[in-house]
Design a protein around this motif. Sequence first.
Motif, PDB file in Angstrom:
ATOM      1  N   TYR A  22       0.826  -1.208   0.000  1.00  0.00           N
ATOM      2  CA  TYR A  22       0.000   0.000   0.000  1.00  0.00           C
ATOM      3  C   TYR A  22       0.862   1.261   0.000  1.00  0.00           C
ATOM      4  O   TYR A  22       0.474   2.289  -0.575  1.00  0.00           O
ATOM      5  N   PHE A  23       2.010   1.203   0.666  1.00  0.00           N
ATOM      6  CA  PHE A  23       2.939   2.329   0.701  1.00  0.00           C
ATOM      7  C   PHE A  23       3.311   2.718  -0.728  1.00  0.00           C
ATOM      8  O   PHE A  23       3.271   3.897  -1.118  1.00  0.00           O
ATOM      9  N   HIS A  24       3.687   1.725  -1.548  1.00  0.00           N
ATOM     10  CA  HIS A  24       4.083   1.974  -2.938  1.00  0.00           C
ATOM     11  C   HIS A  24       2.895   2.437  -3.771  1.00  0.00           C
ATOM     12  O   HIS A  24       2.980   3.411  -4.548  1.00  0.00           O
ATOM     13  N   GLU A  25       1.768   1.753  -3.624  1.00  0.00           N
ATOM     14  CA  GLU A  25       0.594   2.097  -4.424  1.00  0.00           C
ATOM     15  C   GLU A  25       0.128   3.517  -4.142  1.00  0.00           C
ATOM     16  O   GLU A  25      -0.239   4.275  -5.054  1.00  0.00           O
ATOM     17  N   LEU A  26       0.179   3.901  -2.875  1.00  0.00           N
ATOM     18  CA  LEU A  26      -0.345   5.208  -2.491  1.00  0.00           C
ATOM     19  C   LEU A  26       0.615   6.342  -2.840  1.00  0.00           C
ATOM     20  O   LEU A  26       0.224   7.323  -3.472  1.00  0.00           O
ATOM     21  N   LEU A  27       1.888   6.217  -2.425  1.00  0.00           N
ATOM     22  CA  LEU A  27       2.818   7.333  -2.543  1.00  0.00           C
ATOM     23  C   LEU A  27       3.531   7.401  -3.887  1.00  0.00           C
ATOM     24  O   LEU A  27       3.978   8.470  -4.292  1.00  0.00           O
ATOM     25  N   VAL A  28       3.676   6.278  -4.571  1.00  0.00           N
ATOM     26  CA  VAL A  28       4.366   6.287  -5.859  1.00  0.00           C
ATOM     27  C   VAL A  28       3.360   6.289  -7.008  1.00  0.00           C
ATOM     28  O   VAL A  28       3.344   7.204  -7.832  1.00  0.00           O
ATOM     29  N   GLU A  29       2.497   5.299  -7.051  1.00  0.00           N
ATOM     30  CA  GLU A  29       1.548   5.192  -8.159  1.00  0.00           C
ATOM     31  C   GLU A  29       0.483   6.289  -8.117  1.00  0.00           C
ATOM     32  O   GLU A  29       0.055   6.786  -9.153  1.00  0.00           O
ATOM     33  N   THR A  86       8.402   9.146   0.498  1.00  0.00           N
ATOM     34  CA  THR A  86       8.636   9.170  -0.942  1.00  0.00           C
ATOM     35  C   THR A  86       7.441   9.817  -1.621  1.00  0.00           C
ATOM     36  O   THR A  86       6.498  10.239  -0.954  1.00  0.00           O
ATOM     37  N   GLY A  87       7.492   9.909  -2.935  1.00  0.00           N
ATOM     38  CA  GLY A  87       6.421  10.570  -3.649  1.00  0.00           C
ATOM     39  C   GLY A  87       6.579  12.080  -3.637  1.00  0.00           C
ATOM     40  O   GLY A  87       7.570  12.610  -3.122  1.00  0.00           O
ATOM     41  N   PRO A  88       5.621  12.823  -4.178  1.00  0.00           N
ATOM     42  CA  PRO A  88       5.745  14.282  -4.282  1.00  0.00           C
ATOM     43  C   PRO A  88       5.934  14.976  -2.935  1.00  0.00           C
ATOM     44  O   PRO A  88       6.573  16.022  -2.861  1.00  0.00           O
ATOM     45  N   ARG A  89       5.413  14.380  -1.858  1.00  0.00           N
ATOM     46  CA  ARG A  89       5.447  15.067  -0.567  1.00  0.00           C
ATOM     47  C   ARG A  89       6.526  14.490   0.350  1.00  0.00           C
ATOM     48  O   ARG A  89       6.400  14.501   1.578  1.00  0.00           O
ATOM     49  N   TYR A  90       7.613  13.980  -0.240  1.00  0.00           N
ATOM     50  CA  TYR A  90       8.714  13.477   0.586  1.00  0.00           C
ATOM     51  C   TYR A  90       9.279  14.607   1.448  1.00  0.00           C
ATOM     52  O   TYR A  90       9.057  15.788   1.171  1.00  0.00           O
ATOM     53  N   CYS A  91      10.016  14.240   2.482  1.00  0.00           N
ATOM     54  CA  CYS A  91      10.583  15.250   3.384  1.00  0.00           C
ATOM     55  C   CYS A  91      11.690  16.010   2.671  1.00  0.00           C
ATOM     56  O   CYS A  91      12.746  15.444   2.359  1.00  0.00           O
ATOM     57  N   LEU A 124      -2.179  12.265  -6.391  1.00  0.00           N
ATOM     58  CA  LEU A 124      -3.570  12.331  -5.941  1.00  0.00           C
ATOM     59  C   LEU A 124      -3.692  12.483  -4.429  1.00  0.00           C
ATOM     60  O   LEU A 124      -4.777  12.768  -3.923  1.00  0.00           O
ATOM     61  N   VAL A 125      -2.586  12.273  -3.708  1.00  0.00           N
ATOM     62  CA  VAL A 125      -2.634  12.403  -2.242  1.00  0.00           C
ATOM     63  C   VAL A 125      -1.556  13.367  -1.746  1.00  0.00           C
ATOM     64  O   VAL A 125      -1.089  13.258  -0.613  1.00  0.00           O
ATOM     65  N   SER A 126      -1.185  14.324  -2.582  1.00  0.00           N
ATOM     66  CA  SER A 126      -0.111  15.257  -2.205  1.00  0.00           C
ATOM     67  C   SER A 126      -0.616  16.456  -1.410  1.00  0.00           C
ATOM     68  O   SER A 126       0.177  17.306  -0.995  1.00  0.00           O
ATOM     69  N   ASN A 127      -1.912  16.548  -1.179  1.00  0.00           N
ATOM     70  CA  ASN A 127      -2.445  17.650  -0.366  1.00  0.00           C
ATOM     71  C   ASN A 127      -2.278  17.364   1.123  1.00  0.00           C
ATOM     72  O   ASN A 127      -2.172  16.212   1.542  1.00  0.00           O
TER      73      ASN A 127
END
Length: 490
Positions: A86-93, A428-433, A97-100
Amino acid sequence: MDSPWQIVGIASATALVLYLAISYRRGSRYKLPPGPWAWPIVGNLFQLSGGKGFYYKLLGFRERYGDLFRVQMGVHTFFVVFGRRYFHELLVEKGDLVSNRPNWVYTPDKLTHGKGIVWSNGKQWLAMQALLKTAMDDTNVMSALRRHLTAEFEEFQSFVRDGSTTYNLEYLIRQAAFNFLSAFLIGKRSAYDDSTMAEMRDKIESFGFSMATANIENYIPLLALINKSKIRAAENDEEYVFGIIRKVIKENKNSTNDPPQDFLQMYLSKSKDDRSKDGMTELDALRTIVDIYVGGRDNLITYIKWMLMTFAKYPDIQARCRSEIFKVIGRDRRVQADDGSKTPYTLATVKELMRMRAPVVLAPFHAAKQDIKLGEYDIPKDGIILIDCKAPSHDSNIWKDPEVFNPERFLEGADHQVPETIFAPYGTGPRYCIGRYIGDMFQYAFTANLVQNFQVTTKNPEEQISMEDVFDKFGLRPQHFDKIVLKPVE
């Protein structure tokens, strides 16, 4: 006139009706993840408190409901995400869509007003993230920061070595973390006895506790309305810090320091037209500086504590790092932040520390920009998502003996073979630290310089130190750090 308790009763009854109506409507539209039954008004707050803290309570729910479940925390429904899948599916894929951030939560709403880097969204967030990244990539800014870091360790070391004074290790760590962040953000370090900067540091810490998402007012806002003094105190703390930063801004405007050597100077070097085009006001810069102070301070302090605990528990690993540094760097030259490639075992030890004891175990709240599907379940638009960052680095399907501290897993280029979604101590993803760039610099340089000059031990070396932790408002903390002692290497 109605009494306060009548108002509370009416508000509670109204909230109950709304809660039941929304729950019924939402449940009929979506296939929501499973979760525990929740009380009206308070939800699962009582079940999530006590013991070793909130994180361990979530782990208990994970055992019962799996890697994706929901909990009700007061007025908010949280979708809790564990596990690599789920970590990969949510933050990478689905990262975009969840960067807010859900900046409508009570404390962020009242104290940040959508400004800064942590709780902002859209154009303002992208602009401040880009500016921070530019500063962290800038040669002049990083060169100045390396000089500040060398000076910082010199002062830290002098306090520890001075046998005429009794030092408080916790205090020295707090000051070192604060000074490093100050060097990057506003180009200033302060002496450990500088009363003005010490008060600024204390105000930032106080503001950080007021801003913590764990505060009960975020889930039962009615309590905040009864106790408004807490928000007023936080606003006063922030305004004190803003006042000091504004003085630095005035100093910078009157100087000819070119090119920029810190984040604030980088911001001021942009023309007013460029700032206006990007939607960056002075308040955005001030809030971003406070955000980095608050988040960075806690992460650096937590890292140092776990680093010292680990060296005390594994003296053989400590000795191997020291031997490598003596052989490659020597005993007299200060280790620099860019010496990591010359000391691969020490660098691997830092990475293994970040794998096992990453300061952040729960990422700051994310919010869905639209209805999304995660696995077989739905997360509605504006659903608040709480993501575990620790589980991917402890997945036994990926890591051999993940609960064993083993720096050698990062040797011989192994780190290049580790996907980002497995080893992601900064998310990870757009909202990484965004602070990971300077965080890496501090962690390696401070670790290497400390082990070069000090032996890390305990008050009673005959006893095995316990690595037991507890979750507080910001993360997992070692319970027995007070047993750590530093002895100069002769």
